[in-house]
Design an enzyme around this catalytic site. Structure first.
Site, PDB file in Angstrom:
ATOM      1  N   LEU A 302       7.477  -3.976  -4.821  1.00 50.46           N
ATOM      2  CA  LEU A 302       7.222  -3.389  -3.506  1.00 50.46           C
ATOM      3  C   LEU A 302       5.966  -2.523  -3.496  1.00 50.46           C
ATOM      4  CD1 LEU A 302      10.865  -2.270  -2.571  1.00 50.46           C
ATOM      5  CD2 LEU A 302       9.652  -4.303  -1.771  1.00 50.46           C
ATOM      6  N   ASP A 420       2.145  15.429  -2.662  1.00 48.34           N
ATOM      7  CA  ASP A 420       1.509  14.104  -2.581  1.00 48.34           C
ATOM      8  C   ASP A 420       1.779  13.475  -1.216  1.00 48.34           C
ATOM      9  OD1 ASP A 420      -0.081  12.063  -3.493  1.00 48.34           O
ATOM     10  OD2 ASP A 420       1.489  11.070  -4.656  1.00 48.34           O
TER      11      ASP A 420
END
Length: 573
Positions: A302, A420
């Protein structure tokens, strides 16, 4: 008093730590390779320029990153001035139009060139420079051949960037390239400047500042030795006190939770395969997760991040899951593994991805099991594979902004910094609702602290400039990153694009200059109806102004995440 065995081991560990403070080793064994300066093991980043990971892993090859958050190449061979590397996804980069990631980094203290057969290409967004685009099968047509077609003014232009592309054989004609000619295995020649070598021999470290200039961080060898010895002694005493306190605490409370630094150990529950839970979440046998992903079939991949690869899987009970497979099982990866588990098990929010479980820390590999979010990432829908098929409408983009801000405000209220925040880490379900993911870099934020000092982490284009310069992260670092996400939502542009002018490669800089002079029509995606729909024009302009406040260089000038959320809700209403 007789000290227990684990206390003696912890003291020995402290002695080992203090003994390594004085200097960097001359070499590191790494599988069948020997690493010497400018290479270093990733656990000792201060001892070299090029980091190598996976030296102690039992599977795969050592991997090297030529720059922070850059591509991870398999390291095949090393010689005095050359390294042989492999990037198996090379053709995929060109198919996806992300070939610019292959661009070799430029340092003020070293140089990198491809020594094996290659072709020099220019990536330009402005065809008016002249020259003929390369006749590249399945390759985007904004590439120009340097040695045949591109005029000198194109090669010297700041609006074009040089890309060296490895190929199987020397080309007869630059203008004809096909995907099957690209060679994933190639040789890189490296040269380190005399100044950097001398700096390293004096016990210093080669650095580059924010304007990319070289400087040597060093001190006299005597001072370094004194500091190392005194610092080591203090650290040993501190370890002794901490170990003794832990021993006393264990003696008093028996089994239970013992927390030290960022890692927690639950001594009351099993964390071996087949055990019930770890940190309160189920433990999956490695064999079950291996079967769920069809032995980690590449076709089920993915995504590929800085810490691991994510695979689609289906559990025995029928649940669809996303399984993150961390790259190597070393101390750093174990810490990230436990950090993500510790943070996610304490959170419950509809806009945060749900952690279903994990493997044991003693398992063959470190695996994290998440809920599967089926509709890709925001990045996919803004400027990735899904963008052209069905561009996101403005109401959906506005909802994404609000739900992401809601999740981040919840994290900050829970004393957690994500570190992040980016559109690649914002997942969408089938109804385009947000699930914020990837907490490998996240940190618990002490309620009485003004900041956390840590080595800069994150993704280029999203990193708070003040954090990058001062190594101090706060909740305002997430606010800066979210400002970049807002600009992506209104512009559909990527956070980093080397085809833009050099001072506008970062989307944040591009947006700030446009907003400051009121040129919103150059920033907002035309497909949203800017200047055609009065409501869209007003709302996108207001969101751009919020992004402008989030992107201020000084963190004190930025709003809190809760304030950003309130502003967005007001605009939406």
């Amino acid at each position: 008093m007789k000290l227990p065995k684990y206390l003696i081991l912890s003291l020995l560990h402290c002695l080992i730590i203090t003994s390594t403070l004085s200097k960097c080793p001359q070499s590191y064994p790494c599988r069948n390779l020997t690493l010497k300066f400018p290479f270093t093991d990733i656990r000792n980043p201060e001892c070299g320029l090029f980091m190598v990971d996976g030296c102690n892993s039992t599977h795969g090859l050592p991997r090297i990153q030529l720059e922070a958050q850059g591509l991870r190449y398999d390291l095949l061979q090393l010689s005095e001035n050359n390294m042989s590397v492999r990037y198996s996804q090379l053709q995929k980069l060109f198919k996806e139009g992300t070939y610019f990631l292959l661009r070799l980094p430029k340092y003020p203290f070293s140089s990198l060139t491809i020594a094996s057969p290659h072709i020099n290409l220019l990536s330009c967004n402005n065809p008016h420079f002249g020259g003929n685009p390369c006749n590249c099968s399945q390759i985007p047509l904004n590439l120009f051949c340097v040695n045949l077609t591109a005029p000198k003014e194109t090669r010297d232009s700041s609006e074009c960037s040089m890309i060296q592309v490895p190929i199987n054989t020397e080309p007869n004609q630059c203008s004809k390239i096909h995907l099957n000619q690209l060679n994933p295995e190639f040789t890189l020649e490296f040269n380190v400047s005399h100044d950097c070598y001398q700096c390293h021999r004096r016990g210093g470290q080669c650095f580059r500042n924010w304007i990319n200039d070289f400087y040597c961080k060093e001190g006299s060898s005597r001072l370094v030795l004194i500091l190392a010895i005194s610092g080591g002694g203090l650290l040993f005493i501190l370890c002794l006190l901490i170990s003794y306190m832990i021993w006393l605490l264990k003696k008093r409370v028996g089994t239970g939770y013992i927390r030290s630094s960022n890692i927690s150990f639950d001594t009351s529950k099993s964390d071996i395969n087949g055990g019930s839970s770890f940190f309160g979440i189920p433990i999956f046998p490695y064999t079950e997760l291996e079967a769920a992903t069809n032995n980690f079939d590449p076709s089920r991949e993915l995504g590929d991040g800085g810490f691991g690869t994510v695979y689609y899987g289906k559990l025995l009970d029928g649940r669809e899951v996303a399984i993150k497979r961390l790259y190597e099982q070393n101390c750093r990866r174990v810490e990230q593994f436990m950090n993500e588990i510790e943070i996610l098990t304490g959170l419950r929010h509809p806009n945060l991805v749900c952690l279903y479980g994990c493997t044991s820390r003693r398992s063959r590999e470190l695996l994290l099991v998440y809920e599967y979010v089926s509709n890709g990432t925001v990045a996919d829908h803004l400027h990735g594979e899904r963008a052209e098929a069905a561009p996101l409408t403005w109401p959906i983009r506005m909802r994404i902004a609000i739900e992401t801000a809601t999740a981040l405000a919840y994290l900050h209220k829970s004393d957690i910094i994500h570190r992040d925040v980016k559109t690649d880490n914002i997942l969408l379900d089938e109804n385009f609702h947000v699930k914020v993911a990837d907490f490998g870099l996240s940190r618990l934020f002490p309620y009485d602290a003004s900041h956390i000092s840590t080595v800069p982490g994150g993704t280029p284009g999203y990193i708070d400039p003040e954090y990058h310069m001062c190594y101090q992260v706060t909740d305002k670092s997430d606010v800066y990153s979210f400002g970049v996400v807002l600009v992506e939502l209104i512009s559909s542009m990527p956070a980093v694009d080397v085809s833009r002018q050099i001072h506008e490669i970062n989307l944040a800089n591009f947006a700030l200059t446009r907003i400051q002079r009121g040129a919103f029509d150059e920033l907002v995606d035309p497909s949203l109806g800017y200047n055609l729909d009065a409501q869209v024009t007003g709302v996108t302009t207001s969101v751009a102004e919020i992004a402008f406040r989030c992107l201020q260089l000084e963190k004190e000038m930025r709003p809190s995440m809760a304030e950003v959320l309130a502003f967005l809700k007001d605009i939406s209403n």
